[in-house]
Design an enzyme around this catalytic site. Structure first.
Site, PDB file in Angstrom:
ATOM      1  N   LYS A   1     134.543 -30.455  42.067  1.00  0.00           N
ATOM      2  CA  LYS A   1     133.947 -29.282  42.695  1.00  0.00           C
ATOM      3  C   LYS A   1     132.422 -29.241  42.548  1.00  0.00           C
ATOM      4  O   LYS A   1     131.695 -29.140  43.535  1.00  0.00           O
ATOM      5  CB  LYS A   1     134.580 -28.055  42.033  1.00  0.00           C
ATOM      6  CG  LYS A   1     133.924 -26.752  42.306  1.00  0.00           C
ATOM      7  CD  LYS A   1     134.597 -25.696  41.432  1.00  0.00           C
ATOM      8  CE  LYS A   1     134.243 -25.884  39.966  1.00  0.00           C
ATOM      9  NZ  LYS A   1     133.340 -24.835  39.476  1.00  0.00           N
ATOM     10  N   THR A   2     131.957 -29.358  41.317  1.00  0.00           N
ATOM     11  CA  THR A   2     130.521 -29.294  41.075  1.00  0.00           C
ATOM     12  C   THR A   2     129.818 -30.457  41.752  1.00  0.00           C
ATOM     13  O   THR A   2     128.724 -30.325  42.295  1.00  0.00           O
ATOM     14  CB  THR A   2     130.236 -29.325  39.565  1.00  0.00           C
ATOM     15  OG1 THR A   2     131.076 -28.365  38.937  1.00  0.00           O
ATOM     16  CG2 THR A   2     128.791 -28.999  39.278  1.00  0.00           C
TER      17      THR A   2
ATOM     18  N   ASP B   1     129.129 -20.925  43.682  1.00  0.00           N
ATOM     19  CA  ASP B   1     130.118 -21.603  42.847  1.00  0.00           C
ATOM     20  C   ASP B   1     131.133 -20.579  42.344  1.00  0.00           C
ATOM     21  O   ASP B   1     130.818 -19.394  42.258  1.00  0.00           O
ATOM     22  CB  ASP B   1     129.378 -22.246  41.659  1.00  0.00           C
ATOM     23  CG  ASP B   1     130.246 -23.231  40.920  1.00  0.00           C
ATOM     24  OD1 ASP B   1     131.295 -23.621  41.458  1.00  0.00           O
ATOM     25  OD2 ASP B   1     129.875 -23.608  39.796  1.00  0.00           O
ATOM     26  N   GLU B   2     132.325 -21.017  42.000  1.00  0.00           N
ATOM     27  CA  GLU B   2     133.373 -20.122  41.459  1.00  0.00           C
ATOM     28  C   GLU B   2     133.538 -18.876  42.318  1.00  0.00           C
ATOM     29  O   GLU B   2     133.540 -17.746  41.833  1.00  0.00           O
ATOM     30  CB  GLU B   2     133.030 -19.700  40.011  1.00  0.00           C
ATOM     31  CG  GLU B   2     132.767 -20.836  39.063  1.00  0.00           C
ATOM     32  CD  GLU B   2     134.034 -21.499  38.538  1.00  0.00           C
ATOM     33  OE1 GLU B   2     135.108 -21.324  39.151  1.00  0.00           O
ATOM     34  OE2 GLU B   2     133.937 -22.200  37.528  1.00  0.00           O
TER      35      GLU B   2
ATOM     36  N   GLN C   1     142.583 -20.499  40.187  1.00  0.00           N
ATOM     37  CA  GLN C   1     141.876 -20.364  38.913  1.00  0.00           C
ATOM     38  C   GLN C   1     141.174 -19.021  38.791  1.00  0.00           C
ATOM     39  O   GLN C   1     140.230 -18.861  38.019  1.00  0.00           O
ATOM     40  CB  GLN C   1     140.867 -21.495  38.735  1.00  0.00           C
ATOM     41  CG  GLN C   1     141.532 -22.845  38.524  1.00  0.00           C
ATOM     42  CD  GLN C   1     140.543 -23.919  38.164  1.00  0.00           C
ATOM     43  OE1 GLN C   1     139.986 -23.919  37.080  1.00  0.00           O
ATOM     44  NE2 GLN C   1     140.318 -24.840  39.078  1.00  0.00           N
TER      45      GLN C   1
ATOM     46  N   ARG D   1     143.308 -28.406  31.845  1.00  0.00           N
ATOM     47  CA  ARG D   1     142.172 -28.849  31.033  1.00  0.00           C
ATOM     48  C   ARG D   1     142.441 -30.216  30.430  1.00  0.00           C
ATOM     49  O   ARG D   1     141.537 -30.927  30.015  1.00  0.00           O
ATOM     50  CB  ARG D   1     141.866 -27.885  29.874  1.00  0.00           C
ATOM     51  CG  ARG D   1     141.451 -26.470  30.243  1.00  0.00           C
ATOM     52  CD  ARG D   1     140.392 -26.432  31.273  1.00  0.00           C
ATOM     53  NE  ARG D   1     140.948 -26.258  32.603  1.00  0.00           N
ATOM     54  CZ  ARG D   1     140.267 -26.436  33.716  1.00  0.00           C
ATOM     55  NH1 ARG D   1     139.002 -26.793  33.667  1.00  0.00           N
ATOM     56  NH2 ARG D   1     140.836 -26.268  34.901  1.00  0.00           N
TER      57      ARG D   1
END
Length: 729
Positions: free
Chosen positions: A45-46, A230-231, A261, A613
């Site tokens: 994503k980043t 973002d997010e 998420q 994670r």
DNA sequence: AAGGCAAATGTTTTT
DNA sequence: CATTTGCCTT
């Protein structure tokens, strides 16, 4: 010159697009007006965000000046900037990268007048906010038992997150609403007159700034041609509105997020924003990133199994082309101590196998669980690092020191005045303070002015007057020395002359020591602080930065250590080894979230976040018995564990078949069972022949008692305590 | 005004 | 169970 221009872009295109999969490349290069990237956990994503920014700058030739990138945390903002710099091979100038709050602050600082704020407005953190709410409520003579200030604070923030001021809210016949609204109004007035704003207000004000000042809005709309968020699933109503109004009809918006998420609904975040996005931003290109580069397929199978039970989903299925990997270990612990010991033991072998502790993490639902885990790690001599908990700049001693610095800068700062006027104790008590407050209210002045008046007009006994005079002089003297000193020395003076450090030195126990160390740490932080703008004095810059940054880098990074944190704070991180503790009903999902389906879905997403994670190996543990707040409770294994396909789970120890005491039996039997044996339930013991095991049950008392022990190698045995010769481990 | 004791009170957290 | 909060005493 010409040659250079021709050469560079083509090279950059390859650099920017190399190592991207087709979906990622599609997202990076998309030229439809808006872009929505639904990015599964660990799907890069980043990376997409960073590469898209680089693409806009280097290939499409947008100026960095025309780009705005928004994140939620300071850490994410720092990381994004670093990664862009790295990719482009030079530091970027002119681009705005920051948190929603940081950017709002920047705007309000620049347009304080249009935002109807005093030039040097102060930011309240939640602690300051609570104090203020309490103060307002006391002024209204409300019963604090019936109306908890925390609840009022929570309610006010909830309204602000929705963009609602007290004037917007309709009063019904509901006494709860009526009271909350009264408090809200009082609180708004107080903030207004003090010139302070809380975190939610920062965002709301920034939104209103644009709504009410078209020329200001026009300027930023013209400037930012590209807005990247973002997010996105974590945005609340105000943040969404802020983005929409800024984008207007011209700017292109890239939103990156993952509905699976979304774990901050309780804080006002609206997953629905992802759904509204395609409607509110027409001509959106949507890209799903589903290939996962982080975890083994077993881990993804588990994650997908859990999340697929949610009804409200956009629908994504993570996949990987890496192998199955190891199975997911499930351990049924006897109690929380057994659980902690097992975890410590697993970590020990992880290290013995040549791995780094840094690469492992223990995750849990609530902070209270960390105590037992810490104890076990301490005993096993495994270094660990706890994330979360109390933040550096929120600590009492640090906040006090900062309050002195704020007073030195501006003695009319009422919030700071209230905080430290009698810290350390200098004889200014409630009666004196109440008089000063009253005077300030009556004359419509600050506490500082009122205090000066109290002294000059001799409203008080000689003793109290002396005490107040001493405080006023102290602050005056300290401010006098402020000029031209380096920041660290200013802080040192504040801590020294105020008597703060002396107060904590005299405090007994480890606590005082820790506080002294924290104060010293603050001085180092000041020394390390670099001013952004050299033309403005450094102290106000430092104080502003501190108000918007919790300073969570405090943990020393030197030692190789296991990371302990809540599932919430693990979002965005990854570890080769992950152990999730407390996989029990009522704990996870938490019992407070059980009644509402929406909140249960959020717990499930939290489980999904936790599982994803893990890169290589995942352990899930639960305790059949757990003491919570002193009393013992028996919870069954979490529904989330039951939703994981059986074929990827390996139960570490067969569930012992010994009937465990019902809660009725437990209360009557446990009090006398096992007395005088020298052992307790759940204790780890060693037997000469059978090896290590855990005590599951006692029959009778004293040396003649029989004891049930579950051994790691040979299963459960029933032994006569007197002849078993058990040794405590 | 400050220190001591009993009672209340316990998710998750960034800014 | 452990910690914080408020009330009460000195």
């Amino acid at each position: 010159m010409t040659l250079k221009l021709l050469e560079c872009p083509s090279m950059d295109v390859t650099t920017i697009l190399s190592n991207l999969n087709p979906a990622q490349e599609e997202a990076v290069t998309s030229d439809k007006k808006h872009l929505l990237v639904l990015a599964g956990a660990g799907s890069g994503k980043t990376r997409v965000l960073v590469h898209r920014i680089a693409w806009k700058i280097q290939v499409e030739n947008f100026s960095p000046y025309s780009i705005l990138a928004v994140t939620f945390t300071n850490k994410a903002a720092r990381e994004m900037r670093e990664r862009i710099d790295e990719l482009l091979g030079m530091p970027l100038r002119g681009m705005w990268v920051g948190t929603f709050h940081g950017l709002a602050h920047r705007l309000l600082k620049a347009h304080w007048h249009d935002a109807k704020l005093p030039e040097n407005f102060q930011i309240l953190d939640s602690d300051d906010q609570l104090r203020l709410v309490k103060r307002v409520m006391r002024g209204m003579d409300l019963d604090e038992q019936r109306w908890p200030p925390k609840q009022a604070q929570w309610w006010i923030n909830g309204q602000k997150d929705e963009g609602l001021r007290s004037a917007h809210i309709q009063e019904g016949g509901d006494p709860f609403l009526t009271t909350m609204l009264r408090i809200y109004r009082g609180y708004e007035e107080t903030c207004e007159s003090l010139g302070v704003i809380d975190f939610a207000e920062l965002l709301l004000r920034a939104l209103e700034l644009w709504k009410e000042n078209p020329e200001v809005l026009e300027h930023y709309q013209g400037r930012f041609q590209h807005i990247l968020v973002d997010e996105f699933q974590d945005t609340n109503a105000v943040q969404y509105a802020w983005l929409r109004i800024l984008a207007g009809t011209r700017s292109a918006v890239t939103a990156v997020g993952d509905d699976d998420q979304s774990i901050y609904g309780w804080r006002g975040a609206k997953v629905e924003n992802i759904l509204s996005y395609e409607r509110d931003f027409p001509q959106t290109h949507t890209v799903k990133l589903e290939q996962n580069y982080r975890s083994t397929s077993n881990i993804l199978t588990a994650a997908n199994g859990v999340i697929s039970k949610n009804a409200e989903r956009l629908g994504k299925n993570l996949w990987t082309d890496s192998g199955e990997g190891e199975s997911i270990a499930l351990y049924a612990a006897f109690n929380e101590h057994d659980e902690a010991r097992y975890i410590a033991d697993r970590l020990q072998s992880w290290v013995n196998d040549g791995n780094r502790r840094d690469d492992s993490a223990i995750l849990y639902r609530s902070n209270a669980q960390s105590r037992v885990l810490e104890a076990a790690l301490l005993q096993a001599e495994i270094p660990y690092r706890i994330y979360g908990g109390q933040r550096f700049y929120e600590r009492l001693e640090i906040k006090n020191a900062l309050a002195y610095l704020r007073l030195m800068l501006n003695c009319h700062d009422d919030v700071a005045f209230e905080r430290v006027v009698n810290v350390p104790p200098r004889g200014i008590g409630d009666r004196t303070l109440e008089l000063i407050r009253e005077l300030a209210r009556g004359n419509n002045t600050t506490l500082w002015s009122a205090a000066s008046l109290v002294v000059s007009e001799k409203h008080l006994t000689a003793r109290a007057t002396n005490a107040v005079t001493a405080f006023l002089e102290l602050i005056n003297d300290m401010s006098g020395q402020l000029e031209e000193l380096p920041l660290a020395e200013q802080a040192e003076n504040a801590i020294q002359f105020s008597g703060l450090i002396e107060m904590h030195r005299r405090e007994k126990g480890e606590r005082g020591q820790a506080r002294v160390e924290n104060l010293e740490e603050l001085i180092s932080a000041c020394r390390a602080f670099e001013a952004e703008d050299r033309d403005i004095p450094i102290l106000p810059q430092f104080l502003d930065q501190v108000a918007l940054d919790a300073g969570d880098r405090q943990a020393d990074e030197d030692q190789d250590a296991v990371q302990l944190m809540t599932l919430h704070s693990a979002k965005g991180l990854e570890f080769p080894l992950v152990l999730i503790a407390g996989m029990e009903e009522n704990l996870f999902p938490h019992k407070m979230s059980l009644d509402e389906p929406g909140r249960l879905e959020e717990e499930r997403r939290l489980a999904y976040v936790g599982i994803t994670r893990a890169m290589q190996k995942l352990y899930l543990t639960f305790a059949e018995s757990r003491s919570i707040y002193g009393s013992e409770s028996f919870n069954s294994v979490s529904r989330f564990v039951r939703d994981i396909p059986k074929e990827v789970i390996e139960e570490v120890r067969i569930h012992n078949t010994i009937a465990r005491p019902t809660s009725y039996a437990a209360s009557s039997i446990q009090s006398d069972q096992g007395d005088n044996t020298g052992f307790q339930l759940g204790q780890q013991v060693n037997h000469k022949v059978y090896g290590e095991g855990v005590i599951l049950n006692f029959e009778g008392n004293g040396p003649r008692a029989r004891v049930h022990v579950s051994f790691e190698q040979v299963g459960t045995k029933i032994l006569i305590l007197a002849s078993a010769n058990l040794a405590a481990v």
